[in-house]
Design a protein around this motif. Structure first.
Motif, mmCIF file in Angstrom:
data_model
loop_
_atom_site.group_PDB
_atom_site.id
_atom_site.type_symbol
_atom_site.label_atom_id
_atom_site.label_comp_id
_atom_site.label_asym_id
_atom_site.label_seq_id
_atom_site.Cartn_x
_atom_site.Cartn_y
_atom_site.Cartn_z
ATOM 1 N N ILE A 8 -13.728 7.558 0.651
ATOM 2 C CA ILE A 8 -12.323 7.336 0.978
ATOM 3 C C ILE A 8 -11.485 7.984 -0.106
ATOM 4 C CG2 ILE A 8 -10.504 5.607 1.216
ATOM 5 C CD1 ILE A 8 -12.515 3.821 2.582
ATOM 6 N N ILE A 9 -10.603 8.878 0.310
ATOM 7 C CA ILE A 9 -9.709 9.575 -0.613
ATOM 8 C C ILE A 9 -8.428 8.747 -0.736
ATOM 9 C CG2 ILE A 9 -8.491 11.726 -1.089
ATOM 10 C CD1 ILE A 9 -10.381 13.068 0.997
ATOM 11 N N GLY A 10 -8.192 8.216 -1.923
ATOM 12 C CA GLY A 10 -6.984 7.433 -2.153
ATOM 13 C C GLY A 10 -7.276 5.950 -2.204
ATOM 14 N N ALA A 11 -6.973 5.321 -3.339
ATOM 15 C CA ALA A 11 -7.246 3.895 -3.527
ATOM 16 C C ALA A 11 -5.970 3.076 -3.547
ATOM 17 C CB ALA A 11 -8.046 3.682 -4.812
ATOM 18 N N GLY A 12 -5.072 3.373 -2.582
ATOM 19 C CA GLY A 12 -3.962 2.473 -2.322
ATOM 20 C C GLY A 12 -4.433 1.351 -1.415
ATOM 21 N N ILE A 13 -3.503 0.529 -0.944
ATOM 22 C CA ILE A 13 -3.920 -0.639 -0.173
ATOM 23 C C ILE A 13 -4.609 -0.239 1.132
ATOM 24 C CG2 ILE A 13 -1.725 -0.959 1.049
ATOM 25 C CD1 ILE A 13 -4.084 -3.707 -0.375
ATOM 26 N N ILE A 14 -4.191 0.850 1.771
ATOM 27 C CA ILE A 14 -4.834 1.279 3.015
ATOM 28 C C ILE A 14 -6.287 1.660 2.743
ATOM 29 C CG2 ILE A 14 -4.843 3.009 4.852
ATOM 30 C CD1 ILE A 14 -2.578 1.031 5.170
ATOM 31 N N GLY A 15 -6.505 2.494 1.731
ATOM 32 C CA GLY A 15 -7.866 2.899 1.408
ATOM 33 C C GLY A 15 -8.733 1.744 0.951
ATOM 34 N N LEU A 16 -8.167 0.861 0.132
ATOM 35 C CA LEU A 16 -8.941 -0.271 -0.389
ATOM 36 C C LEU A 16 -9.419 -1.197 0.723
ATOM 37 C CD1 LEU A 16 -6.675 -1.089 -3.451
ATOM 38 C CD2 LEU A 16 -9.118 -0.518 -3.600
ATOM 39 N N VAL A 17 -8.528 -1.539 1.638
ATOM 40 C CA VAL A 17 -8.896 -2.480 2.693
ATOM 41 C C VAL A 17 -9.848 -1.826 3.682
ATOM 42 C CG1 VAL A 17 -8.006 -4.051 4.449
ATOM 43 C CG2 VAL A 17 -6.728 -3.703 2.359
ATOM 44 N N VAL A 195 -12.671 9.839 4.739
ATOM 45 C CA VAL A 195 -11.402 9.342 5.283
ATOM 46 C C VAL A 195 -10.282 9.664 4.300
ATOM 47 C CG1 VAL A 195 -10.221 7.424 6.379
ATOM 48 C CG2 VAL A 195 -12.710 7.390 6.235
ATOM 49 N N ASN A 196 -9.267 10.355 4.794
ATOM 50 C CA ASN A 196 -8.127 10.730 3.967
ATOM 51 C C ASN A 196 -7.084 9.615 4.023
ATOM 52 O OD1 ASN A 196 -5.838 11.860 2.801
ATOM 53 N ND2 ASN A 196 -6.167 13.884 3.690
ATOM 54 N N CYS A 197 -6.975 8.861 2.938
ATOM 55 C CA CYS A 197 -5.972 7.792 2.796
ATOM 56 C C CYS A 197 -5.085 8.095 1.600
ATOM 57 C CB CYS A 197 -6.652 6.435 2.612
ATOM 58 S SG CYS A 197 -7.717 5.920 3.967
ATOM 59 N N ALA A 198 -4.760 9.356 1.427
ATOM 60 C CA ALA A 198 -4.086 9.802 0.204
ATOM 61 C C ALA A 198 -2.572 9.694 0.260
ATOM 62 C CB ALA A 198 -4.498 11.246 -0.114
ATOM 63 N N GLY A 199 -2.024 8.981 1.232
ATOM 64 C CA GLY A 199 -0.595 8.718 1.266
ATOM 65 C C GLY A 199 0.236 9.981 1.297
ATOM 66 N N ALA A 200 1.245 10.051 0.435
ATOM 67 C CA ALA A 200 2.153 11.194 0.426
ATOM 68 C C ALA A 200 1.459 12.496 0.059
ATOM 69 C CB ALA A 200 3.301 10.918 -0.550
ATOM 70 N N TRP A 201 0.278 12.402 -0.547
ATOM 71 C CA TRP A 201 -0.476 13.585 -0.965
ATOM 72 C C TRP A 201 -1.499 14.027 0.099
ATOM 73 C CZ3 TRP A 201 1.311 9.748 -4.021
ATOM 74 C CH2 TRP A 201 2.031 10.113 -5.153
ATOM 75 N N ALA A 202 -1.590 13.312 1.218
ATOM 76 C CA ALA A 202 -2.648 13.574 2.200
ATOM 77 C C ALA A 202 -2.599 14.994 2.752
ATOM 78 C CB ALA A 202 -2.557 12.561 3.348
ATOM 79 N N GLY A 203 -1.402 15.547 2.884
ATOM 80 C CA GLY A 203 -1.271 16.873 3.480
ATOM 81 C C GLY A 203 -1.694 18.008 2.588
ATOM 82 N N GLN A 204 -1.969 17.716 1.313
ATOM 83 C CA GLN A 204 -2.352 18.769 0.379
ATOM 84 C C GLN A 204 -3.859 19.020 0.342
ATOM 85 O OE1 GLN A 204 -0.737 17.547 -3.393
ATOM 86 N NE2 GLN A 204 1.393 17.740 -2.741
ATOM 87 N N ILE A 205 -4.600 18.250 1.117
ATOM 88 C CA ILE A 205 -6.064 18.312 1.073
ATOM 89 C C ILE A 205 -6.579 19.068 2.293
ATOM 90 C CG2 ILE A 205 -8.171 16.917 1.100
ATOM 91 C CD1 ILE A 205 -6.449 14.681 -0.239
#
Length: 361
Positions: A8-17, A195-205
């Protein structure tokens, strides 16, 4: 070389859960985060669990309502696994709507249970603005996002989910037409599910460019000499300078928030913070006695149509869950459940067609 079933790319709340959901399915999960887990939009959020037709996009209403209903059990599970307390309040929300903006929904179910002056004696609406307004009572909850993310991180570690912090993902690795891991600025990690959960940075991947962008939100936190000056969440809608007040159980109050197209700038602007404070003070004069504890800015992940991006991508094994804008905290439980079903090959319990990444192709 160690491998995982899912990255999981991104450890914000969406990625964590979502990581916790996949772990429940028996998958070995790695979270790759460019900074510190839980320290971006999730950390900066207000935590209002908005489930109100006047403020929720119609296509999002089903998910918003489902997720709001999940919250008590969701918080209970996180507290149980982490051993940490989460401030979840169920006092409801007072929504003060400028009647000049019009309403396209039935306000009757949201009529006040008692006069506004009894519900919130400290409110002085006449000081705030001239337009006539309709006060509504919405039986929403609110949660402290910092409590929530801390508990989710602790629960993930308890469940032996792996973390790699300080790793900026450059691209999803693809072999034989399928996702096979990620390539970062430091190394590579292998997994058959990404899984791309990178929030505002998701489009850069790479390899797919999702149209996410950062939407800056500035807010502040104050403390008052006496608790419970305001018991409910209070939001204005359609006023000249909208503001919301979110009381916490320990006596703090959050005041927010702006929505600015400012790129990836997270600096606070003193004048903006003072304008927010002044708007709150006009609503609640007692806030003149409040002391500012902290001011900050976060970057919400916005999309062109204001809806999240959820589901599979054109590359088998590669999925996306991002673009939740203001609703990431609210939608975390339902996003994890729905994406867990999609990733496992089961049909989700909710219709996700409106949130497909393919809608931007």
């Amino acid at each position: 070389m160690k491998t995982w079933d899912a990255i999981i790319i991104g450890a914000g709340i969406i990625g964590l859960v979502l990581a916790l959901e996949l772990k429940k399915q028996g998958l070995r999960v790695l979270m790759v985060e460019k900074g510190e887990p839980g320290r971006e939009a999730s950390w900066a959020a207000g935590g209002m669990l908005v489930d109100f037709p006047g403020e929720t996009r119609p296509k999002l209403q089903e998910l918003a309502t489902a997720s709001a209903r999940m919250y008590p059990e969701f918080v209970h599970e996180l507290q149980d696994e982490s051993g940490l307390k989460i401030d979840l309040r169920a006092n409801g929300t007072l929504v003060l709507i400028n009647i000049n903006v019009g309403t396209g929904y039935n306000t009757q179910p949201y009529s006040l249970p008692r006069p506004l002056a009894e519900l919130e004696p400290a409110l002085q609406i006449q000081n705030y603005a001239k337009p006539r307004f309709t006060p509504l009572f919405v039986p929403e909850r609110c949660v402290d996002p910092r409590d929530l993310t801390a508990a989710a991180i602790a629960a993930a570690r308890h469940r032996e989910i792996d973390f790699s912090s300080g790793d900026g993902v450059l691209a999803v690795a693809v072999a034989d037409g399928r996702a096979c891991g990620v390539r970062t600025n430091k190394t590579q990690f292998a997994a058959g599910i990404v899984v791309n959960c990178a929030g505002a940075w998701a489009g850069q991947i790479g390899p797919h460019s999702f149209p996410t962008r950062p939407v800056k939100g500035q807010m502040l936190c104050v403390t008052l000499p006496e608790k419970e000056v305001v018991r409910h969440v209070v939001r204005t809608v359609g006023w000249k300078s909208d503001v919301y007040l979110i009381p916490r159980s320990d006596g703090r109050m959050l005041i927010g928030a702006t929505a600015e197209e400012a790129g990836f700038d997270k600096q606070t602007v003193p004048q903006t913070i003072q304008n927010l404070r002044r708007s709150a003070l006009n609503l609640v004069p007692k806030l003149a006695d409040a002391r500012i504890l902290e001011a900050w800015a976060g970057l919400r992940p916005g999309t062109p149509d204001g809806l999240p991006i959820l589901g599979a991508t054109a590359t088998p094994g590669y999925f996306v869950a991002t673009g939740h804008f203001r609703d990431g905290i609210l939608l975390a439980p339902v996003t994890a459940k729905a994406m867990g079903q999609v990733i496992s090959g089961r049909g989700p319990d909710w219709e996700l067609a409106a949130f497909s990444a393919g809608r931007f192709s």
